[in-house]
Design a protein around this motif. Structure first.
Motif, PDB file in Angstrom:
ATOM      1  N   GLY A  45      21.076  -7.767  18.468  1.00  0.00           N
ATOM      2  CA  GLY A  45      19.731  -8.492  18.237  1.00  0.00           C
ATOM      3  C   GLY A  45      18.659  -8.005  18.972  1.00  0.00           C
ATOM      4  N   GLN A  46      17.581  -8.033  18.227  1.00  0.00           N
ATOM      5  CA  GLN A  46      16.226  -7.475  18.673  1.00  0.00           C
ATOM      6  C   GLN A  46      15.918  -8.366  19.917  1.00  0.00           C
ATOM      7  OE1 GLN A  46      14.758  -4.983  17.894  1.00  0.00           O
ATOM      8  NE2 GLN A  46      15.785  -4.978  15.729  1.00  0.00           N
ATOM      9  N   ASN A  47      16.332  -9.741  19.921  1.00  0.00           N
ATOM     10  CA  ASN A  47      16.025 -10.510  21.159  1.00  0.00           C
ATOM     11  C   ASN A  47      17.358 -11.353  21.252  1.00  0.00           C
ATOM     12  OD1 ASN A  47      15.407 -12.308  23.273  1.00  0.00           O
ATOM     13  ND2 ASN A  47      13.685 -13.065  21.972  1.00  0.00           N
ATOM     14  N   ASN A 100       1.370  -9.018  24.573  1.00  0.00           N
ATOM     15  CA  ASN A 100       1.638 -10.187  24.084  1.00  0.00           C
ATOM     16  C   ASN A 100       3.334 -10.630  24.491  1.00  0.00           C
ATOM     17  OD1 ASN A 100       1.514 -12.746  22.677  1.00  0.00           O
ATOM     18  ND2 ASN A 100       2.465 -11.785  20.802  1.00  0.00           N
ATOM     19  N   ARG A 101       3.699 -10.100  26.016  1.00  0.00           N
ATOM     20  CA  ARG A 101       5.081 -10.141  26.043  1.00  0.00           C
ATOM     21  C   ARG A 101       5.507 -11.564  26.722  1.00  0.00           C
ATOM     22  NH1 ARG A 101       8.926  -7.001  24.537  1.00  0.00           N
ATOM     23  NH2 ARG A 101       9.820  -7.118  26.567  1.00  0.00           N
ATOM     24  N   HIS A 102       4.452 -12.480  27.194  1.00  0.00           N
ATOM     25  CA  HIS A 102       4.777 -13.876  27.510  1.00  0.00           C
ATOM     26  C   HIS A 102       5.148 -13.706  29.016  1.00  0.00           C
ATOM     27  CE1 HIS A 102       3.312 -15.614  23.980  1.00  0.00           C
ATOM     28  NE2 HIS A 102       3.711 -14.829  23.250  1.00  0.00           N
ATOM     29  N   GLY A 115      16.192  -9.503  12.766  1.00  0.00           N
ATOM     30  CA  GLY A 115      14.462  -9.852  12.609  1.00  0.00           C
ATOM     31  C   GLY A 115      14.139 -10.136  14.203  1.00  0.00           C
ATOM     32  N   CYS A 116      12.828 -10.378  14.281  1.00  0.00           N
ATOM     33  CA  CYS A 116      12.095 -10.863  15.446  1.00  0.00           C
ATOM     34  C   CYS A 116      10.914 -11.630  15.091  1.00  0.00           C
ATOM     35  CB  CYS A 116      11.777  -9.531  16.267  1.00  0.00           C
ATOM     36  SG  CYS A 116      11.021  -9.686  17.874  1.00  0.00           S
ATOM     37  N   ASN A 117      10.630 -12.396  16.111  1.00  0.00           N
ATOM     38  CA  ASN A 117       9.602 -13.556  15.979  1.00  0.00           C
ATOM     39  C   ASN A 117       8.439 -13.178  17.215  1.00  0.00           C
ATOM     40  OD1 ASN A 117      10.800 -14.885  14.113  1.00  0.00           O
ATOM     41  ND2 ASN A 117      10.998 -16.709  15.178  1.00  0.00           N
ATOM     42  N   ASN A 118       8.557 -12.248  17.887  1.00  0.00           N
ATOM     43  CA  ASN A 118       7.628 -12.039  18.960  1.00  0.00           C
ATOM     44  C   ASN A 118       6.173 -11.241  18.655  1.00  0.00           C
ATOM     45  OD1 ASN A 118       9.648 -13.405  20.732  1.00  0.00           O
ATOM     46  ND2 ASN A 118      10.987 -11.556  20.716  1.00  0.00           N
ATOM     47  N   PHE A 119       6.251 -10.481  17.915  1.00  0.00           N
ATOM     48  CA  PHE A 119       4.993  -9.859  17.694  1.00  0.00           C
ATOM     49  C   PHE A 119       4.328  -9.169  18.714  1.00  0.00           C
ATOM     50  CE2 PHE A 119       5.660 -12.480  13.962  1.00  0.00           C
ATOM     51  CZ  PHE A 119       5.385 -11.726  12.919  1.00  0.00           C
ATOM     52  N   CYS A 120       5.179  -8.292  19.723  1.00  0.00           N
ATOM     53  CA  CYS A 120       4.614  -7.581  20.817  1.00  0.00           C
ATOM     54  C   CYS A 120       3.552  -6.655  20.135  1.00  0.00           C
ATOM     55  CB  CYS A 120       5.698  -6.801  21.375  1.00  0.00           C
ATOM     56  SG  CYS A 120       6.931  -7.693  22.161  1.00  0.00           S
ATOM     57  N   THR A 121       2.292  -6.635  20.530  1.00  0.00           N
ATOM     58  CA  THR A 121       1.148  -5.977  19.764  1.00  0.00           C
ATOM     59  C   THR A 121       1.267  -4.493  19.542  1.00  0.00           C
ATOM     60  OG1 THR A 121       0.198  -5.667  21.876  1.00  0.00           O
ATOM     61  CG2 THR A 121      -0.282  -7.595  20.497  1.00  0.00           C
ATOM     62  N   TYR A 122       2.408  -3.903  20.023  1.00  0.00           N
ATOM     63  CA  TYR A 122       2.542  -2.294  19.641  1.00  0.00           C
ATOM     64  C   TYR A 122       3.661  -2.204  18.475  1.00  0.00           C
ATOM     65  CZ  TYR A 122       6.300  -3.549  22.908  1.00  0.00           C
ATOM     66  OH  TYR A 122       7.291  -4.368  23.458  1.00  0.00           O
ATOM     67  N   CYS A 123       4.598  -3.346  18.431  1.00  0.00           N
ATOM     68  CA  CYS A 123       5.684  -3.343  17.684  1.00  0.00           C
ATOM     69  C   CYS A 123       5.693  -3.449  16.251  1.00  0.00           C
ATOM     70  CB  CYS A 123       6.923  -3.922  18.383  1.00  0.00           C
ATOM     71  SG  CYS A 123       8.518  -3.825  17.946  1.00  0.00           S
ATOM     72  N   ILE A 124       6.351  -2.657  15.593  1.00  0.00           N
ATOM     73  CA  ILE A 124       6.401  -2.710  13.999  1.00  0.00           C
ATOM     74  C   ILE A 124       7.787  -3.654  13.396  1.00  0.00           C
ATOM     75  CG2 ILE A 124       7.979  -0.660  13.603  1.00  0.00           C
ATOM     76  CD1 ILE A 124       4.796  -1.460  11.515  1.00  0.00           C
ATOM     77  N   VAL A 125       8.537  -3.847  14.331  1.00  0.00           N
ATOM     78  CA  VAL A 125       9.865  -4.475  13.895  1.00  0.00           C
ATOM     79  C   VAL A 125       9.669  -5.594  13.162  1.00  0.00           C
ATOM     80  CG1 VAL A 125      12.176  -5.458  14.991  1.00  0.00           C
ATOM     81  CG2 VAL A 125      11.466  -3.121  15.460  1.00  0.00           C
ATOM     82  N   PRO A 126       8.857  -6.816  13.667  1.00  0.00           N
ATOM     83  CA  PRO A 126       8.744  -8.132  13.017  1.00  0.00           C
ATOM     84  C   PRO A 126       8.297  -8.018  11.617  1.00  0.00           C
ATOM     85  CG  PRO A 126       7.681  -8.371  15.334  1.00  0.00           C
ATOM     86  CD  PRO A 126       8.025  -6.690  14.923  1.00  0.00           C
ATOM     87  N   TYR A 127       7.455  -6.927  11.214  1.00  0.00           N
ATOM     88  CA  TYR A 127       6.857  -6.413   9.917  1.00  0.00           C
ATOM     89  C   TYR A 127       8.096  -6.006   9.105  1.00  0.00           C
ATOM     90  CZ  TYR A 127       2.702  -7.319  12.858  1.00  0.00           C
ATOM     91  OH  TYR A 127       1.804  -7.739  13.789  1.00  0.00           O
ATOM     92  N   SER A 138      17.496  -7.862  25.460  1.00  0.00           N
ATOM     93  CA  SER A 138      17.340  -9.215  26.133  1.00  0.00           C
ATOM     94  C   SER A 138      15.867  -8.900  26.223  1.00  0.00           C
ATOM     95  CB  SER A 138      18.111  -9.203  27.477  1.00  0.00           C
ATOM     96  OG  SER A 138      19.305  -9.446  27.293  1.00  0.00           O
ATOM     97  N   HIS A 139      15.179 -10.127  25.934  1.00  0.00           N
ATOM     98  CA  HIS A 139      13.665 -10.366  26.094  1.00  0.00           C
ATOM     99  C   HIS A 139      13.467 -11.023  27.508  1.00  0.00           C
ATOM    100  CE1 HIS A 139       9.730 -10.853  25.796  1.00  0.00           C
ATOM    101  NE2 HIS A 139       9.489 -10.506  24.701  1.00  0.00           N
ATOM    102  N   PRO A 140      12.590 -10.460  28.395  1.00  0.00           N
ATOM    103  CA  PRO A 140      12.414 -11.368  29.744  1.00  0.00           C
ATOM    104  C   PRO A 140      12.012 -12.595  29.491  1.00  0.00           C
ATOM    105  CG  PRO A 140      11.636  -9.106  29.984  1.00  0.00           C
ATOM    106  CD  PRO A 140      12.008  -9.433  28.471  1.00  0.00           C
TER     107      PRO A 140
END
Ligand code: 5AD
Ligand code: SF4
Length: 467
Positions: free
Chosen positions: A234-236, A306-308, A190-202, A267-269
């Motif tokens: 892992g996604q992140n 929404n990359r933070h 899973g993933c909690n980041n909700f990058c605005t282009y990405c379907i993965v968290p859904y 990895s997520h920066p």
């Protein structure tokens, strides 16, 4: 569901026992001399590959053998990807083509699973337009495959199972490895980041980490079975939280006895810490390669994604990584043509890749994903124009990769011989930094570590000689 100290949902052992019973029942249905054949095709990322291996593990428990073609398959499973439209179009095309298979083999079972199927609008489309599909199941219920198959085989009634629920972790599912020297080991889902282009968290649900003891036990089993190159997935992975940090998990993995390489992605920066870079630098089995997707070189676009993190923070991280590991190999993902991106902002991405100097880039033209915030953002740049930017980026990257590869000529590396090369009597091997080296040697060396000297290089591949 049971919850551990981190609040993670584990599928209870009792529920997994029920699935084992269903698997045994399916197994008992076959004539001992005629095992049914399954065709399993996985699209998309390594997480999906790992899921595909678990699906095959369960099928094997149910008495299935495997085939490489759909023609003679009694069961066909497409394990799908939703990350870009192109991947979805390919699946739809493939599923359409199976109508003919079902006519020829009406008793065969056709099943679809994976990220694409977790979307309601896709499941509805399959239900309506593809009556030859018997089973659709989502990402959170993969462990229930024995129950679903048993019901289809005994009742011959279609099932669509895509519960909208929190993600779960099912431990103890058998997994079938492809027999190669590389292995995939999920550490979180899973993933909690909700990058605005990405379907993965859904489609993959919220982030949940496996326990370190379960991961290390799997790692030991993989090493004992002869796998020599293991990627923690892992996604992140940087936000792994199974009671220890990801950096600590890497150190625990490094302490497992044996001669093998540990890799990790993605990895997520925003969560990549100095603690992690130090663990990479200090652990001899851990790759000196960092796949750190930047997505864009423009701070404005990164904010809209929404990359933070911003361009400066990313470059700072790269500087620290290069200081700690001077020979580190860097790779990244980039999205070209995010909604609202201007040519000037795209040029900031080009300047960033020149500054960082990645060995490899995975470049994607933005693909609109229904239900994500970016899907409703204004997008005025024509696809054709985005295509030109994409080509410009790839051309720049090729020059960088050529230069980096050429600088490796004469260097010596310890490499793991991985698979047959493109030509006769060559083998593709991989360095600790994740670079492929083609060497002239006997295929019998596949699975072994050898020392090589680099003799030639192109943007994509190094050539070497055993020393
Ligand atoms: N369009 C294009 N590329 C995407 N990615 C994720 N979602 C999209 C999208 N909607 C890319 C990102 C990510 C990689 C796995 O796929 O670059 O890092
Ligand atoms: Fe998608 Fe962002 Fe999560 Fe990666 S970190 S899976 S790009 S939402």
């Amino acid at each position: 569901m049971t919850k551990d100290k981190c609040g993670t949902c584990f599928v209870p052992e009792g529920e997994l026992d029920i699935q084992r019973e269903f698997a045994a029942k399916v197994n008992a249905m076959w004539d001992t001399n005629a095992a049914p054949k399954a065709f399993v095709r996985t699209f998309g990322c390594q997480q999906n590959v790992a899921d595909g291996q678990r699906i095959m593990g369960m099928l094997s428990q149910m008495g299935y053998t495997f085939t490489d073609t759909t023609d003679d398959a009694d069961l066909i499973i497409f394990n799908t990807c939703a990350v870009r439209e192109h991947a979805e179009d390919r699946v739809i095309g493939n599923v359409g083509a199976l109508k003919h298979h079902k006519k020829l083999k009406p008793d065969s079972v056709i099943a679809l699973c994976g990220c694409m199927m977790q979307q309601q609008h896709i499941a509805d489309k399959i239900k309506k337009s593809f009556p030859h599909v018997d089973l659709v199941f989502g990402t959170h219920v993969v462990h229930k495959l024995p129950e679903y198959l048993h019901s289809i085989l005994t009742k011959r009634k279609r099932r669509v199972e895509i519960p909208d629920m929190d993600g779960v972790i099912a431990e103890g599912i058998p997994s079938i490895h492809d027999g190669g020297v590389r292995g995939w080991l999920p550490i979180m889902y899973g993933c909690n980041n909700f990058c605005t282009y990405c379907i993965v968290p859904y489609v993959r649900g919220r982030e949940r980490s496996r326990l370190p003891e379960d991961i290390i036990a799997d790692l030991k089993k993989m090493v004992e079975s002869g796998i020599k190159d293991i990627t923690l997935l892992g996604q992140n992975v940087n936000s792994y939280n199974g009671g220890v940090s990801f950096a600590q998990l890497l150190r625990m993995a490094n302490d497992v006895p044996g001669d093998f390489v540990i890799r990790f992605m993605t990895s997520h920066p925003k969560d990549c810490t100095k603690e992690l870079l130090l663990a990479m630098a200090e652990c001899e089995k851990v790759e000196k390669h960092l796949h750190l997707p930047v997505q864009s070189g423009s701070s404005r676009v990164l904010k809209a994604m929404n990359r933070h993190y911003d361009r400066e923070k990313y470059l700072e991280l790269i500087k620290t990584a290069k200081q700690l590991m001077p020979d580190i190999v860097l790779t990244s993902d980039i999205i070209v043509g995010f909604p609202g991106e201007t040519y000037e902002e795209f040029c900031e991405t080009v300047s960033l890749i020149k500054e960082v100097e990645y060995q490899t880039l995975f470049t994607f033209i933005y693909s609109k994903r229904k239900g994500t915030p970016a899907a409703v953002m204004e997008d005025n740049v024509l696809r054709k124009e985005k295509g030109k930017w994409f080509t410009q980026l790839c051309d720049e990257q090729e020059k960088i990769a050529e230069k980096l590869s050429a600088s490796q000529i004469g260097k010596r590396f310890r490499v793991l011989c991985e698979e047959k090369g493109r030509t006769e009597n060559t083998v593709n091997a991989r360095t600790l930094c994740n670079q492929i080296v083609e060497i002239s040697c006997d295929e019998a060396l596949i699975g072994q570590f050898v020392d090589v000297k680099i003799t030639d290089a192109s943007a994509w591949i190094l050539k070497g000689k055993i020393i």
